[in-house]
Write a protein that holds these residues in place. Structure first.
Motif, PDB file in Angstrom:
ATOM      1  N   HIS A 178       0.683  -1.483  -0.251  1.00 19.27           N
ATOM      2  CA  HIS A 178      -0.128   0.121  -0.360  1.00 19.27           C
ATOM      3  C   HIS A 178       0.969   1.129  -0.019  1.00 19.27           C
ATOM      4  CE1 HIS A 178       0.952  -0.815   3.740  1.00 19.27           C
ATOM      5  NE2 HIS A 178       0.451   0.568   3.832  1.00 19.27           N
ATOM      6  N   CYS A 179       0.126   2.494  -0.008  1.00 20.39           N
ATOM      7  CA  CYS A 179       1.342   3.877  -0.640  1.00 20.39           C
ATOM      8  C   CYS A 179       0.189   4.898   0.014  1.00 20.39           C
ATOM      9  CB  CYS A 179       1.879   3.636  -1.608  1.00 20.39           C
ATOM     10  SG  CYS A 179       0.906   4.102  -3.293  1.00 20.39           S
ATOM     11  N   LYS A 180       0.224   5.646   0.694  1.00 19.28           N
ATOM     12  CA  LYS A 180       0.028   7.344   0.503  1.00 19.28           C
ATOM     13  C   LYS A 180       0.270   8.125  -1.040  1.00 19.28           C
ATOM     14  CE  LYS A 180       1.706  10.923   2.596  1.00 19.28           C
ATOM     15  NZ  LYS A 180       1.891  11.704   4.088  1.00 19.28           N
ATOM     16  N   VAL A 181      -1.077   9.350  -1.507  1.00 19.14           N
ATOM     17  CA  VAL A 181      -0.593   9.189  -2.279  1.00 19.14           C
ATOM     18  C   VAL A 181       0.012  11.362  -2.185  1.00 19.14           C
ATOM     19  CG1 VAL A 181      -2.223  10.994  -4.317  1.00 19.14           C
ATOM     20  CG2 VAL A 181      -2.606   8.454  -3.353  1.00 19.14           C
ATOM     21  N   LEU A 182       0.792  10.478  -3.412  1.00 20.42           N
ATOM     22  CA  LEU A 182       1.914  11.698  -3.136  1.00 20.42           C
ATOM     23  C   LEU A 182       1.599  12.847  -4.393  1.00 20.42           C
ATOM     24  CD1 LEU A 182       5.229  10.410  -2.171  1.00 20.42           C
ATOM     25  CD2 LEU A 182       4.028  11.461  -0.804  1.00 20.42           C
ATOM     26  N   SER A 183       1.592  12.646  -5.460  1.00 18.09           N
ATOM     27  CA  SER A 183       0.963  13.409  -6.575  1.00 18.09           C
ATOM     28  C   SER A 183      -0.446  12.708  -7.788  1.00 18.09           C
ATOM     29  CB  SER A 183       2.173  13.871  -7.559  1.00 18.09           C
ATOM     30  OG  SER A 183       3.080  13.107  -7.889  1.00 18.09           O
ATOM     31  N   TRP A 184      -0.759  13.710  -7.798  1.00 18.86           N
ATOM     32  CA  TRP A 184      -1.888  12.336  -8.722  1.00 18.86           C
ATOM     33  C   TRP A 184      -1.926  13.443 -10.650  1.00 18.86           C
ATOM     34  CZ3 TRP A 184      -6.959  14.813  -9.991  1.00 18.86           C
ATOM     35  CH2 TRP A 184      -8.074  15.170  -8.690  1.00 18.86           C
ATOM     36  N   SER A 185      -2.574  13.459 -10.671  1.00 16.70           N
ATOM     37  CA  SER A 185      -3.081  14.558 -12.232  1.00 16.70           C
ATOM     38  C   SER A 185      -4.336  13.814 -13.286  1.00 16.70           C
ATOM     39  CB  SER A 185      -1.933  14.571 -13.352  1.00 16.70           C
ATOM     40  OG  SER A 185      -1.017  12.928 -13.932  1.00 16.70           O
ATOM     41  N   ASP A 186      -4.351  14.918 -13.783  1.00 22.30           N
ATOM     42  CA  ASP A 186      -6.570  13.550 -14.455  1.00 22.30           C
ATOM     43  C   ASP A 186      -6.616  14.254 -15.899  1.00 22.30           C
ATOM     44  OD1 ASP A 186      -9.032  14.210 -15.942  1.00 22.30           O
ATOM     45  OD2 ASP A 186      -9.454  15.065 -14.026  1.00 22.30           O
ATOM     46  N   ASN A 187      -5.432  13.095 -16.217  1.00 23.51           N
ATOM     47  CA  ASN A 187      -5.451  13.011 -18.228  1.00 23.51           C
ATOM     48  C   ASN A 187      -6.801  12.940 -18.343  1.00 23.51           C
ATOM     49  OD1 ASN A 187      -2.732  14.039 -17.038  1.00 23.51           O
ATOM     50  ND2 ASN A 187      -1.746  11.949 -16.746  1.00 23.51           N
ATOM     51  N   ARG A 188      -7.621  12.698 -18.760  1.00 27.49           N
ATOM     52  CA  ARG A 188      -8.770  12.564 -19.308  1.00 27.49           C
ATOM     53  C   ARG A 188      -9.014  13.498 -20.621  1.00 27.49           C
ATOM     54  NH1 ARG A 188     -13.604  12.645 -15.702  1.00 27.49           N
ATOM     55  NH2 ARG A 188     -12.577  14.654 -14.621  1.00 27.49           N
ATOM     56  N   PHE A 189      -7.588  13.382 -21.383  1.00 24.84           N
ATOM     57  CA  PHE A 189      -8.268  14.144 -22.866  1.00 24.84           C
ATOM     58  C   PHE A 189      -7.014  13.419 -23.637  1.00 24.84           C
ATOM     59  CE2 PHE A 189      -5.574  16.463 -20.074  1.00 24.84           C
ATOM     60  CZ  PHE A 189      -3.977  16.521 -20.026  1.00 24.84           C
ATOM     61  N   GLY A 190      -6.680  13.539 -24.945  1.00 23.33           N
ATOM     62  CA  GLY A 190      -6.024  12.609 -25.655  1.00 23.33           C
ATOM     63  C   GLY A 190      -6.532  11.326 -25.806  1.00 23.33           C
ATOM     64  N   GLY A 191      -5.355  10.395 -25.911  1.00 23.50           N
ATOM     65  CA  GLY A 191      -5.383   9.267 -27.099  1.00 23.50           C
ATOM     66  C   GLY A 191      -5.678   7.765 -25.992  1.00 23.50           C
ATOM     67  N   LEU A 192      -5.135   8.166 -24.663  1.00 27.10           N
ATOM     68  CA  LEU A 192      -5.504   7.132 -23.634  1.00 27.10           C
ATOM     69  C   LEU A 192      -6.095   7.674 -22.020  1.00 27.10           C
ATOM     70  CD1 LEU A 192      -4.548   4.020 -23.766  1.00 27.10           C
ATOM     71  CD2 LEU A 192      -2.335   5.229 -22.702  1.00 27.10           C
ATOM     72  N   PRO A 193      -6.881   8.318 -22.388  1.00 26.50           N
ATOM     73  CA  PRO A 193      -7.864   9.289 -21.161  1.00 26.50           C
ATOM     74  C   PRO A 193      -7.465   7.923 -19.437  1.00 26.50           C
ATOM     75  CG  PRO A 193      -9.634   7.696 -22.639  1.00 26.50           C
ATOM     76  CD  PRO A 193      -8.250   8.360 -23.466  1.00 26.50           C
ATOM     77  N   HIS A 194      -6.925   8.359 -18.604  1.00 30.50           N
ATOM     78  CA  HIS A 194      -6.643   7.775 -17.279  1.00 30.50           C
ATOM     79  C   HIS A 194      -6.525   8.866 -16.804  1.00 30.50           C
ATOM     80  CE1 HIS A 194      -2.750   8.968 -18.368  1.00 30.50           C
ATOM     81  NE2 HIS A 194      -1.806   8.829 -17.674  1.00 30.50           N
ATOM     82  N   TRP A 195      -6.251   8.303 -14.658  1.00 35.43           N
ATOM     83  CA  TRP A 195      -5.679   9.244 -13.947  1.00 35.43           C
ATOM     84  C   TRP A 195      -4.522   8.435 -13.537  1.00 35.43           C
ATOM     85  CZ3 TRP A 195     -11.616   8.077 -14.079  1.00 35.43           C
ATOM     86  CH2 TRP A 195     -12.005   8.739 -13.976  1.00 35.43           C
TER      87      TRP A 195
END
Length: 136
Positions: free
Chosen positions: A114-131
């Protein structure tokens, strides 16, 4: 184009409770995500330090993607039961974990990584949408 997936995660979202003045934790299981763990080592004053850096990608076509809310909207909910979010300091367990927690220390004895979230980004655009999530 499809993202390769190799894991299920359990994300614990935290919310501040103004009555108790403590965070409450809400658990969501997300299947078909991609997890990569990078084993880092560095020399420090106290010898060799090692850490695992988690890189997690959640495709936007996961089953409960429509329950995602941005952190500021999630914080406004009276009851987060049907929703999830991603925010710094959330906790993520690799695999399906069915325990509720009252604080992150409750995950100390978990036999799963398990881990603690240090950073994240919302990449729901472009060819491969994801978080995208990075944790340690």
């Amino acid at each position: 184009m499809m993202m390769l997936t190799n894991a299920t995660i359990t994300i614990y979202n935290h919310r501040y409770d103004s009555l108790t003045r403590f965070d409450t934790w809400h658990r969501t299981i997300i299947e078909n995500v991609h997890v990569y763990v990078d084993h880092k080592a560095s020399a420090g004053d106290s010898g060799l330090n090692s850490a695992e850096v988690y890189k997690i990608r959640i495709p936007t076509d996961v089953e409960n993607a429509d329950q995602y809310l941005p952190p500021e909207e999630y914080a406004k909910l009276k009851d987060p039961e049907e929703h999830w979010t991603i925010q710094t300091d959330d906790q993520i367990v690799l695999g399906e974990y069915d325990q509720e927690i009252e604080r992150p220390a409750d995950l100390k004895d978990v036999r799963l990584r398990h881990c603690k979230v240090l950073s994240w980004s919302d990449n729901r655009f472009g060819g491969l949408p994801h978080w995208r999530i990075e944790g340690e």
